[in-house]
Each structure stands twice: as structure tokens, then as C-alpha cells.
Design a protein around this motif. Structure first.
Motif, PDB file in Angstrom:
ATOM      1  N   MET A 223       0.853  -1.189   0.000  1.00 44.11           N
ATOM      2  CA  MET A 223       0.000   0.000   0.000  1.00 44.11           C
ATOM      3  C   MET A 223       0.894   1.247   0.000  1.00 44.11           C
ATOM      4  N   ALA A 224       0.647   2.161  -0.943  1.00 46.95           N
ATOM      5  CA  ALA A 224       1.474   3.358  -1.096  1.00 46.95           C
ATOM      6  C   ALA A 224       0.980   4.481  -0.198  1.00 46.95           C
ATOM      7  N   ASP A 225       1.913   5.301   0.269  1.00 46.46           N
ATOM      8  CA  ASP A 225       1.604   6.470   1.096  1.00 46.46           C
ATOM      9  C   ASP A 225       2.445   7.622   0.551  1.00 46.46           C
ATOM     10  N   LYS A 226       1.815   8.595  -0.108  1.00 48.95           N
ATOM     11  CA  LYS A 226       2.551   9.638  -0.845  1.00 48.95           C
ATOM     12  C   LYS A 226       2.791  10.868   0.032  1.00 48.95           C
ATOM     13  N   ARG A 227       4.040  11.330   0.039  1.00 47.17           N
ATOM     14  CA  ARG A 227       4.427  12.589   0.677  1.00 47.17           C
ATOM     15  C   ARG A 227       5.310  13.351  -0.305  1.00 47.17           C
ATOM     16  N   GLU A 228       5.694  14.580   0.055  1.00 44.32           N
ATOM     17  CA  GLU A 228       6.510  15.368  -0.870  1.00 44.32           C
ATOM     18  C   GLU A 228       7.990  15.010  -0.788  1.00 44.32           C
ATOM     19  N   LEU A 229       8.477  14.730   0.432  1.00 46.17           N
ATOM     20  CA  LEU A 229       9.874  14.366   0.617  1.00 46.17           C
ATOM     21  C   LEU A 229       9.983  12.964   1.202  1.00 46.17           C
ATOM     22  N   LEU A 230      11.002  12.240   0.769  1.00 46.92           N
ATOM     23  CA  LEU A 230      11.332  10.938   1.337  1.00 46.92           C
ATOM     24  C   LEU A 230      12.742  11.069   1.908  1.00 46.92           C
ATOM     25  N   ILE A 231      12.838  11.281   3.228  1.00 39.10           N
ATOM     26  CA  ILE A 231      14.114  11.533   3.894  1.00 39.10           C
ATOM     27  C   ILE A 231      14.619  10.213   4.470  1.00 39.10           C
ATOM     28  N   LEU A 232      15.723   9.737   3.941  1.00 40.17           N
ATOM     29  CA  LEU A 232      16.295   8.472   4.394  1.00 40.17           C
ATOM     30  C   LEU A 232      17.405   8.785   5.392  1.00 40.17           C
ATOM     31  N   GLY A 233      17.120   8.543   6.659  1.00 44.45           N
ATOM     32  CA  GLY A 233      18.022   8.888   7.751  1.00 44.45           C
ATOM     33  C   GLY A 233      17.353   9.879   8.675  1.00 44.45           C
ATOM     34  N   GLY A 234      17.154   9.474   9.920  1.00 39.07           N
ATOM     35  CA  GLY A 234      16.446  10.324  10.875  1.00 39.07           C
ATOM     36  C   GLY A 234      17.323  10.796  12.008  1.00 39.07           C
ATOM     37  N   GLY A 235      18.589  11.074  11.713  1.00 36.00           N
ATOM     38  CA  GLY A 235      19.508  11.588  12.727  1.00 36.00           C
ATOM     39  C   GLY A 235      19.329  13.082  12.929  1.00 36.00           C
ATOM     40  N   LEU A 236      20.375  13.744  13.428  1.00 34.36           N
ATOM     41  CA  LEU A 236      20.266  15.162  13.751  1.00 34.36           C
ATOM     42  C   LEU A 236      19.958  16.009  12.520  1.00 34.36           C
ATOM     43  N   VAL A 237      20.618  15.720  11.402  1.00 36.04           N
ATOM     44  CA  VAL A 237      20.392  16.501  10.179  1.00 36.04           C
ATOM     45  C   VAL A 237      19.071  16.113   9.516  1.00 36.04           C
ATOM     46  N   GLY A 238      18.830  14.808   9.371  1.00 35.39           N
ATOM     47  CA  GLY A 238      17.606  14.362   8.709  1.00 35.39           C
ATOM     48  C   GLY A 238      16.342  14.825   9.403  1.00 35.39           C
ATOM     49  N   MET A 239      16.309  14.733  10.743  1.00 34.11           N
ATOM     50  CA  MET A 239      15.099  15.132  11.462  1.00 34.11           C
ATOM     51  C   MET A 239      14.941  16.650  11.479  1.00 34.11           C
ATOM     52  N   THR A 240      16.063  17.383  11.552  1.00 32.94           N
ATOM     53  CA  THR A 240      15.971  18.840  11.453  1.00 32.94           C
ATOM     54  C   THR A 240      15.400  19.241  10.106  1.00 32.94           C
ATOM     55  N   LEU A 241      15.829  18.553   9.049  1.00 33.30           N
ATOM     56  CA  LEU A 241      15.300  18.824   7.709  1.00 33.30           C
ATOM     57  C   LEU A 241      13.789  18.604   7.655  1.00 33.30           C
ATOM     58  N   ALA A 242      13.326  17.510   8.220  1.00 35.24           N
ATOM     59  CA  ALA A 242      11.888  17.225   8.212  1.00 35.24           C
ATOM     60  C   ALA A 242      11.106  18.320   8.941  1.00 35.24           C
TER      61      ALA A 242
END
Length: 404
Positions: A1-20
């Protein structure tokens, strides 16, 4: 089942989560995928590292609503002392009264807790923790990450924020220049007899820099600092094997009594030091941020701040493009991000690499030359101001999110 968003951020560390979180402030939705367990990442003792957050990065945290969560938990950096082996001729960087501090020191655990808490409260972020990616697709009309549980996460743009060993970067075939410094950074928390007065010390020895970074006092007014001690790889095992008492004695010797008697606070850790920089930071429907794009020596404490500059620039480019009706994965937007961040990150990487090599030359004559140059900087206000602005991250074309 697909779930569409605008960004797909691979990596949820300090930089990735700040970006989100920064993207969400601009109304941009994202999937954040990370294989780690958040409970482990925020456990006491998991990561003893601390990060210097520059003035520009603090502006970013303020503009995305993180500053209130973090304000009371960071130690202001009132000044920076730079010295060649504690010999005469040091530089003291101290901002004017109107500029406040040179930055703030936070434990990485504190930063993670604030970021994760904010992400859980943000409806535009779908966070997939403890998730294993088994497939990546970048097509003409979008991108997809397939997870081990069968989920298919769709978006317009894929962003690699997985750190130095980014599998997404490797999968995209982006070439990278890298080398090993054959050095290891030893990380430890210290308690000490004398107050640090908000001073961050960068003491250069031929084997590598010895940094003392101010932290908030502990319970009962115990004075605390974070140590980042760079040693030659061949000596690292021996230094790590020292008893706590012997290790503290070695630290005191290199500090020349600046903080008085020293004791260890918590376990020691270490990691190898290397340099890497990608030939480009974008590809078809793909952008690299943080250590996925550039890994530098911690000599000037700019690694995380460099990644946060990537965040500010990418979010600004995407938000402006989307206001014009372009989708996040549009090639024009990625080209603008490449032009904005490619040269700046490369110049910072070269500067830190040059400093590492310059201060690594042993001998009295090289030391005398370095100290003469440092004395010139100390006595030349415009030059000193430029170095201080660089440390604060307030040079070049700053994204709006990083401005005051």
C-alpha cells in the motif's frame, strides 16, 4: 500500500530530522525512514558526544520552534581560545556585547530528545523508525522506498541523510573523494575543579587537536566539559586502555592546569577520523545532505553546522520552487541547491583539512611560524572578525532560516 508525501528523507539523525521539521514549517510533508530505535539513540550513555551549535544553526532552531525546548539545556560559548601547545601566541575570539555568544554546546542526546519530541507532534512528518529499506526507486514521476514489511513510501524527492556510509549515495553511483587521517577522536565527559567560564579551548598538538568544550554545570554546581582528544591511530588502543585515573592524569597534563584537578564523567568512546566529499550533491530526484555529502575533521566543530546549512538551503529552494508551482523533485530546484551548497561545503572541507595538516607538522620552527601567524590574527581586528564570523556560521549567502 502506497503512502505519498513530498519528501522521502532516508536517515532520521540530527540533520535528517531537522530537515523534516524545517520542511514542515514551510508546509512540506515528508516520510522519515531510519533503521535505528529512538529509545536506544536517546538512552543515557548511548552517545557521549556533544555538538557546538553555531549562531547560524541556533537561528535555524529558533525559526523552526526548537529553541524553546533547548534554551535551558545548552551552555553558551562565551569565547574560544586557540593555542599551539599552550605556548605564547594564542588567539582569543570573543564577540561584542551586542552579538551574544559564539554558539551553544549541547549533548547529542539532548538534541535528539528535542528533535524526536517535536517530530512526534508534527502531522506533516510520518516517522518510520526501526525500518529496513529493501529497495529504492527513482523514476520519471517520483521516488519510492520499499520497506522490509512490504510498505511502499512514495514522494517527489528522495533525500539521503544517512551519514558517512550512505547506502543511498552508493546506490546512486555518486563518486566520492576520501582519505583516512589515521587519527582517532577520543570522547569523554569531564568534571573539573575550576569553572570553564564558557571558554572553548582548542589546543593543537602535533598528534592532533585537544578540544575542551564547555557544558552546563551538573548537580551541586559541579563544573563540566566535553573532551575531544585526537590521537594517532597507533596510540589509540593504549590511551583507551588507561585506567580512569591514569587517563585523567594525561588529560590534566595536556590542559596545563587550566581547569585544575580533573575526573572522568561516564565512559569513554572513540571513532576514526577521515575526510570525504562527493563530486556532486544531487542526482535525478535525489539530494544529499550532511555527512552523506561531506565528512570533515572535527578540528573546528563545523561538521553538524555544515549539515544544518544544507538543511536551510534545501528547504528554502524547495519552498520557493513550490510557490511557483514546481514539484520538489524538479531538476531546476536541485540544480540551484547544488550551486548554492556545493562550493561552500567544499571550501569549508578544504579549510579544515588544511588546518589539520598545518598543525600536524612537528618541530620548533613550524610551531614558531604558526604562533607568529596566530599572533598576527590576534593583533588584526578585521582578520580576527572574519575568523569569528566563520565560526559563528554568519558568512556567505545565508538561507533565510539561518538568519536572525
Amino acid at each position: 500500500m502506497a503512502d505519498k508525501r513530498e519528501l522521502l528523507i532516508l536517515g532520521g539523525g540530527l540533520v535528517g530530522m531537522t530537515l523534516a521539521l524545517a520542511a514542515a514549517r514551510k508546509g512540506i510533508s515528508s516520510h522519515v525512514v531510519d533503521r535505528a530505535d529512538p529509545a536506544e539513540l536517546t538512552a543515557v550513555g548511548f552517545d557521549g558526544r556533544a555538538s557546538a551549535i553555531s549562531t547560524a544553526s541556533w537561528n535555524l532552531f529558533t525559526n523552526i520552534g526548537l529553541a524553546e525546548r533547548l534554551e535551558e539545556q545548552g551552555c553558551p560559548i562565551a569565547s574560544i581560545a586557540v593555542t599551539d601547545g599552550m605556548k605564547p601566541g594564542r588567539i582569543d575570539f570573543q564577540p561584542g556585547p551586542a552579538e551574544g555568544s559564539l554558539g551553544r554546546m549541547f549533548s547529542n542526546r539532548t538534541l535528539r530528545l528535542a528533535l524526536f519530541e517535536a517530530a512526534r507532534e508534527q502531522p506533516l512528518i510520518t516517522w518510520h523508525a526501526r525500518a529496513q529499506i529493501v529497495g529504492r526507486e527513482r523514476g520519471e514521476h517520483g521516488v519510492v522506498a520499499e520497506l522490509a514489511d512490504g510498505s511502499r513510501l512514495e514522494a517527489s524527492l528522495m533525500i539521503a541523510a544517512e551519514g558517512r556510509n550512505s547506502p543511498t549515495r552508493e546506490d546512486a553511483g555518486i563518486s566520492i573523494a576520501k582519505w583516512d587521517y589515521r587519527h582517532r577522536a577520543i570522547i569523554a565527559g569531564l568534571t573539573h575543579e575550576k569553572p570553564h567560564d564558557g571558554v572553548a579551548w582548542e589546543i593543537f598538538y602535533p598528534a592532533g587537536p585537544f578540544a575542551l568544550l564547555p557544558l552546563l554545570d551538573g548537580p551541586g554546581g559541579v563544573h563540566r566539559s566535553a573532551l575531544v582528544w585526537t590521537v594517532d591511530e597507533k596510540d589509540a588502543a593504549g590511551v583507551l586502555a588507561l585506567s580512569d585515573r591514569a587517563f585523567a592524569a594525561e588529560v590534566e597534563k595536556r590542559m596545563h592546569g587550566v581547569f585544575g584537578a580533573v575526573a572522568l564523567e561516564g565512559p569513554r568512546s572513540s571513532y576514526p577520523l577521515g575526510f570525504h566529499h562527493t563530486a556532486k550533491i544531487t542526482s535525478h530526484r535525489l539530494a544529499l545532505v550532511g555527512d552523506a555529502a561531506h565528512g570533515i575533521h572535527p578540528i573546528a566543530g563545523q561538521g553538524l553546522n555544515l549539515g544544518l546549512r544544507d538543511v536551510g538551503a534545501l528547504v528554502e529552494v524547495l519552498a520557493e520552487g513550490m510557490r511557483l508551482g514546481l514539484e520538489p523533485g524538479d531538476a531546476q530546484l536541485l540544480s540551484r541547491y547544488e550551486q548554492w551548497r556545493g562550493l561552500d561545503s567544499f571550501m569549508v572541507a578544504l579549510a579544515t583539512d588544511g588546518l589539520t595538516r598545518l598543525f600536524g607538522i612537528p618541530g620548533r620552527l613550524p610551531s614558531a611560524v604558526r604562533r607568529f601567524g596566530m599572533g598576527m590574527v590576534q593583533r588584526t581586528p578585521p582578520l580576527k572578525r572574519w575568523f569569528m564570523d566563520e565560526a559563528r556560521g554568519m558568512t556567505g549567502t545565508l538561507p533565510g532560516l539561518l538568519q536572525g
